[in-house]
Motif scaffolding. Structure first.
Motif, PDB file in Angstrom:
ATOM      1  N   ALA A 193       0.820  -1.217   0.000  1.00  0.00           N
ATOM      2  CA  ALA A 193       0.000   0.000   0.000  1.00  0.00           C
ATOM      3  C   ALA A 193       0.851   1.263   0.000  1.00  0.00           C
ATOM      4  O   ALA A 193       0.391   2.333  -0.413  1.00  0.00           O
ATOM      5  N   ASN A 194       2.071   1.154   0.468  1.00  0.00           N
ATOM      6  CA  ASN A 194       2.983   2.303   0.542  1.00  0.00           C
ATOM      7  C   ASN A 194       4.127   2.122  -0.433  1.00  0.00           C
ATOM      8  O   ASN A 194       4.503   0.997  -0.717  1.00  0.00           O
ATOM      9  N   PRO A 236      -8.457   7.459  -3.486  1.00  0.00           N
ATOM     10  CA  PRO A 236      -9.452   8.420  -2.987  1.00  0.00           C
ATOM     11  C   PRO A 236     -10.567   7.724  -2.215  1.00  0.00           C
ATOM     12  O   PRO A 236     -10.888   6.567  -2.472  1.00  0.00           O
ATOM     13  N   THR A 237     -11.145   8.436  -1.272  1.00  0.00           N
ATOM     14  CA  THR A 237     -12.266   7.897  -0.499  1.00  0.00           C
ATOM     15  C   THR A 237     -13.612   8.374  -1.038  1.00  0.00           C
ATOM     16  O   THR A 237     -14.655   7.938  -0.573  1.00  0.00           O
ATOM     17  N   THR A 294       2.611  10.302 -15.016  1.00  0.00           N
ATOM     18  CA  THR A 294       1.786   9.274 -15.656  1.00  0.00           C
ATOM     19  C   THR A 294       0.817   8.716 -14.626  1.00  0.00           C
ATOM     20  O   THR A 294       1.233   8.244 -13.576  1.00  0.00           O
ATOM     21  N   LEU A 295      -0.480   8.805 -14.940  1.00  0.00           N
ATOM     22  CA  LEU A 295      -1.517   8.218 -14.084  1.00  0.00           C
ATOM     23  C   LEU A 295      -1.827   6.826 -14.615  1.00  0.00           C
ATOM     24  O   LEU A 295      -1.959   6.628 -15.822  1.00  0.00           O
ATOM     25  N   MET A 296      -1.952   5.872 -13.681  1.00  0.00           N
ATOM     26  CA  MET A 296      -2.234   4.499 -14.081  1.00  0.00           C
ATOM     27  C   MET A 296      -3.245   3.869 -13.145  1.00  0.00           C
ATOM     28  O   MET A 296      -3.402   4.290 -12.001  1.00  0.00           O
ATOM     29  N   THR A 335     -10.631   3.027  -5.098  1.00  0.00           N
ATOM     30  CA  THR A 335      -9.890   2.394  -6.182  1.00  0.00           C
ATOM     31  C   THR A 335      -8.464   2.923  -6.096  1.00  0.00           C
ATOM     32  O   THR A 335      -8.258   4.122  -5.943  1.00  0.00           O
ATOM     33  N   THR A 336      -7.508   2.046  -6.186  1.00  0.00           N
ATOM     34  CA  THR A 336      -6.112   2.469  -6.094  1.00  0.00           C
ATOM     35  C   THR A 336      -5.599   2.869  -7.469  1.00  0.00           C
ATOM     36  O   THR A 336      -5.806   2.168  -8.454  1.00  0.00           O
TER      37      THR A 336
END
Length: 195
Positions: A85-86, A115-116, A133-135, A168-169
């Motif tokens: 997670a980190n 995000p929550t 870059t977002l993935m 969603t991660t």
């Protein structure tokens, strides 16, 4: 939800009384309108294609005047497919210093963001030369809704916006010629305001 009010005369003890009976709203084809579906469609239609100055000013304030409680630091992972997670930048409204692994003039690393709340988010970065870059968590590249230059704030040079789904991660990969990068994430309330 639209409500159609029907007045009905009901005799009560020899008097006429009017009563309101709520009916669901109907569309032009005679189908009941689903309020939840309409809200969901409206939220999807509100995806931003740019941002307004109010959001930029707010993010700039965090970057330049934020309290130390508004600051965070994290060392990105060199492996974009890491399974833990980190490292993450899950706290919005935080001016993050992200240290990228690497050497010489080649630095790159990945952090996660989860995000929550579903909605439009904007990722502000300081370094105009940094590649962002977002993935998805699975590593598929996401084409942002917008990626624009930002003027008027020395701490922020670019904004990248995307609609994200709650719980969603997502992965954010940064690369540049320097190790120290700065990032702040804001959730949009409309395209010119923030939460």
């Amino acid at each position: 939800m639209k409500t159609i009010v029907r007045l009905t005369a009901i005799p009560v003890f020899g008097l006429l009384s009017a009563a309101c009976i709520a009916d669901p709203a109907w569309d032009q084809e005679g189908e009941i309108i689903d309020e939840d579906e309409q809200i969901e469609e409206a939220e999807e239609a509100l995806s931003c294609s740019s941002i307004g100055s109010t959001v930029v000013d707010h993010a700039c304030w965090h970057a330049t005047n934020g309290l130390t409680s508004d600051d965070g630091s994290v060392t990105a992972n060199a492996n974009a497919a890491f399974t833990t997670a980190n490292p993450n930048v899950n706290t919005a409204h935080t001016w993050w210093t992200v240290t990228l692994p690497g050497s010489g003039s080649s630095y790159a690393g990945t952090v996660k963001f989860r995000p929550t709340v579903s909605g439009d988010y904007v990722f502000f970065v300081k370094d105009s030369n940094a590649t962002v870059t977002l993935m998805t968590d699975g590593g598929s590249t996401i084409t942002p809704d917008f990626a624009v230059s930002v003027a008027g704030c020395t701490e922020i040079s670019r904004a990248i916006g995307e609609y994200l789904t709650a719980y969603t991660t997502y992965r954010i990969t940064l690369s540049d010629t320097t190790a120290a990068q700065n990032l702040i994430i804001e959730r949009l309330n409309g395209c010119n305001n923030y939460y």
